[in-house]
Scaffold this motif. Structure first.
Motif, short mmCIF file in Angstrom:
data_model
loop_
_atom_site.label_atom_id
_atom_site.label_comp_id
_atom_site.label_asym_id
_atom_site.label_seq_id
_atom_site.Cartn_x
_atom_site.Cartn_y
_atom_site.Cartn_z
N LEU A 148 0.83 -1.19 0.00
CA LEU A 148 0.00 0.00 0.00
C LEU A 148 0.87 1.25 0.00
O LEU A 148 1.86 1.33 0.74
CB LEU A 148 -0.90 0.02 1.23
N ILE A 149 0.50 2.21 -0.83
CA ILE A 149 1.14 3.51 -0.83
C ILE A 149 0.20 4.47 -0.13
O ILE A 149 -0.90 4.76 -0.63
CB ILE A 149 1.43 3.99 -2.27
N LEU A 150 0.58 4.94 1.04
CA LEU A 150 -0.27 5.82 1.82
C LEU A 150 0.00 7.27 1.41
O LEU A 150 1.03 7.84 1.77
CB LEU A 150 -0.01 5.64 3.31
N VAL A 151 -0.93 7.83 0.65
CA VAL A 151 -0.76 9.20 0.17
C VAL A 151 -1.40 10.13 1.19
O VAL A 151 -2.59 10.44 1.14
CB VAL A 151 -1.39 9.37 -1.23
N ALA A 152 -0.59 10.57 2.12
CA ALA A 152 -1.07 11.34 3.26
C ALA A 152 -1.13 12.84 2.95
O ALA A 152 -0.78 13.28 1.84
CB ALA A 152 -0.16 11.09 4.46
N ALA A 153 -1.58 13.61 3.92
CA ALA A 153 -1.68 15.06 3.76
C ALA A 153 -0.33 15.66 3.39
O ALA A 153 0.70 15.26 3.92
CB ALA A 153 -2.19 15.69 5.05
N GLY A 154 -0.36 16.60 2.47
CA GLY A 154 0.85 17.31 2.09
C GLY A 154 1.57 16.73 0.89
O GLY A 154 2.52 17.32 0.38
N ALA A 155 1.14 15.56 0.41
CA ALA A 155 1.78 14.94 -0.76
C ALA A 155 1.42 15.70 -2.03
O ALA A 155 0.39 16.37 -2.10
CB ALA A 155 1.37 13.48 -0.88
N GLY A 156 2.25 15.57 -3.04
CA GLY A 156 1.92 16.16 -4.32
C GLY A 156 0.89 15.31 -5.05
O GLY A 156 0.59 14.19 -4.66
N GLY A 157 0.34 15.86 -6.12
CA GLY A 157 -0.65 15.10 -6.89
C GLY A 157 -1.94 14.92 -6.13
O GLY A 157 -2.33 15.75 -5.30
N HIS A 158 -2.61 13.79 -6.37
CA HIS A 158 -3.91 13.53 -5.75
C HIS A 158 -3.73 13.02 -4.32
O HIS A 158 -3.80 11.83 -4.05
CB HIS A 158 -4.69 12.53 -6.59
N ALA A 159 -3.49 13.94 -3.43
CA ALA A 159 -3.18 13.61 -2.04
C ALA A 159 -4.43 13.55 -1.18
O ALA A 159 -5.47 14.12 -1.51
CB ALA A 159 -2.22 14.64 -1.47
N GLY A 160 -4.30 12.84 -0.06
CA GLY A 160 -5.37 12.80 0.92
C GLY A 160 -5.23 13.94 1.91
O GLY A 160 -4.40 14.84 1.75
N THR A 161 -6.04 13.87 2.96
CA THR A 161 -6.02 14.92 3.98
C THR A 161 -5.67 14.40 5.37
O THR A 161 -5.64 15.17 6.32
CB THR A 161 -7.40 15.61 4.05
N THR A 162 -5.39 13.10 5.48
CA THR A 162 -5.11 12.52 6.79
C THR A 162 -3.64 12.65 7.15
O THR A 162 -2.76 12.39 6.33
CB THR A 162 -5.51 11.03 6.82
N ASN A 163 -3.38 13.02 8.39
CA ASN A 163 -2.01 13.12 8.89
C ASN A 163 -1.31 11.76 8.74
O ASN A 163 -1.91 10.72 9.01
CB ASN A 163 -2.07 13.52 10.37
N PRO A 164 -0.05 11.75 8.31
CA PRO A 164 0.64 10.46 8.11
C PRO A 164 0.76 9.61 9.36
O PRO A 164 0.71 8.39 9.29
CB PRO A 164 2.02 10.88 7.58
#
Length: 322
Positions: A148-164
């Protein structure tokens, strides 16, 4: 924690260079792999579709030649990103090319990659899937992804909003396989921090935009260097899915970054329906909140060398502090 042997035995630092739309090309991927990190690119960057076979041939040949000339060097495997979305009418074609070339790692995005997993596993390939929350993580695991690639808050591109910290901790409660963490990771000590938190690898995209090999406009590269976290705007206007973009590029196309309208997922079009020339992809530039740590345009080899030095220094500080 778990790291597949093909990665563990062939990297110099636990990093995957994430696939960057338009930007990632064979030149960048080859230099990343030669430096000892996993290099990747979106299949859709190869246009027209027939060019994908050419790109895969080039990458494999150049890495094989480098390994033959440098038998003691650690040469990392490469990955291809597949967008699993109804509008991607290239997916079947592009996966057939990946199967033909036995691409070591497939990175999937958006929908659960059931058929991609079957195709990759047919030749022993790995599938890592982008997720932004626990629900999507469980769905991806149910179809047999290898990580799994966890795309957490602050990532570039289509990022999520959850703190890592929150996202990684929750997913580790039910999954002990390979986890790759994304979200403002730009330095070697960040990579070590990701490992200490419980991740196996760090996922870095924005850090490689400002490299000589990246297929990005020079003005884009310079904007990455000149920007800080406060210049990153989170919006779904441009693709229908929320992502992070540079304020300056939004202003350059005549929009007010502080007053962007909402869009929806139905606006997202990829495959032959998407356009590399449209403003949503080319003129509005994506980047993560880690841009403030990028201070120069340099070679990929130099970036990875600096990451390794920072990583080693951070490990040494931890060990001596004890």
């Amino acid at each position: 924690m778990s790291l597949p042997k093909i990665i563990k035995d062939n990297i110099t630092i636990p990093v995957i260079g994430s696939p960057l739309f338009i930007i990632s090309n064979p030149k960048l991927v080859v230099e990343q792999c030669k430096a000892g990190i996993v290099g990747s690119f979106p299949a859709l960057n190869a246009r027209p579709a027939e060019k994908l076979d050419e790109w895969l041939t080039t990458i494999k040949q150049e890495l094989a030649a480098y390994k033959e000339q440098n038998p003691d060097a650690k040469v990392a495997p490469f990955a291809v990103n597949q967008i699993v979305h109804p509008s991607n009418d290239r997916l079947e074609h592009d996966m057939a090319a990946c199967v033909k070339h036995k691409v070591p790692i497939i990175i999937t995005s958006l929908h659960a990659p059931t058929e991609v997993v079957k195709a990759a596993h047919s030749y022993g390939g790995l599938v890592f899937h982008d997720v932004t929350n626990v629900k999507h993580a469980k769905k991806a695991l149910s179809v047999g992804v290898d990580g799994l690639i966890l795309v957490a808050a602050g990532a570039g591109g289509h990022a999520g909003t959850t703190n890592p910290f929150a996202l990684l901790t929750e997913i580790r409660q039910f999954y002990d396989g390979t986890i790759i963490l994304a979200g403002s990771i730009t330095r070697g000590n960040h990579v070590l921090s990701a490992e200490v938190m419980g991740a196996d690898l760090a996922y870095m995209g924005t850090r490689f935009i400002a490299t000589h090999e990246a297929n990005a406009d020079e003005a884009y590269k310079q904007m990455v260097v000149d920007s800080t976290a406060s210049d990153v705007i989170y919006s779904n206007l441009f693709t229908g899915v929320h992502g992070n973009y540079l304020r300056g590029s939004i202003e350059n196309v005549g929009l007010d970054p502080d007053n962007l309208v909402e869009s929806d997922k139905s606006k997202m079009k990829v495959g032959s329906k998407g356009s590399a020339k449209g403003k949503a992809w080319k003129d509005v530039w994506g980047a993560g909140q880690g841009v403030g740590n990028i201070t120069a345009i340099s070679s990929t080899a130099d970036v990875v060398s600096q990451l390794r030095d920072e990583y080693a220094e951070a490990r040494n500080k931890l060990s001596t502090a004890r």
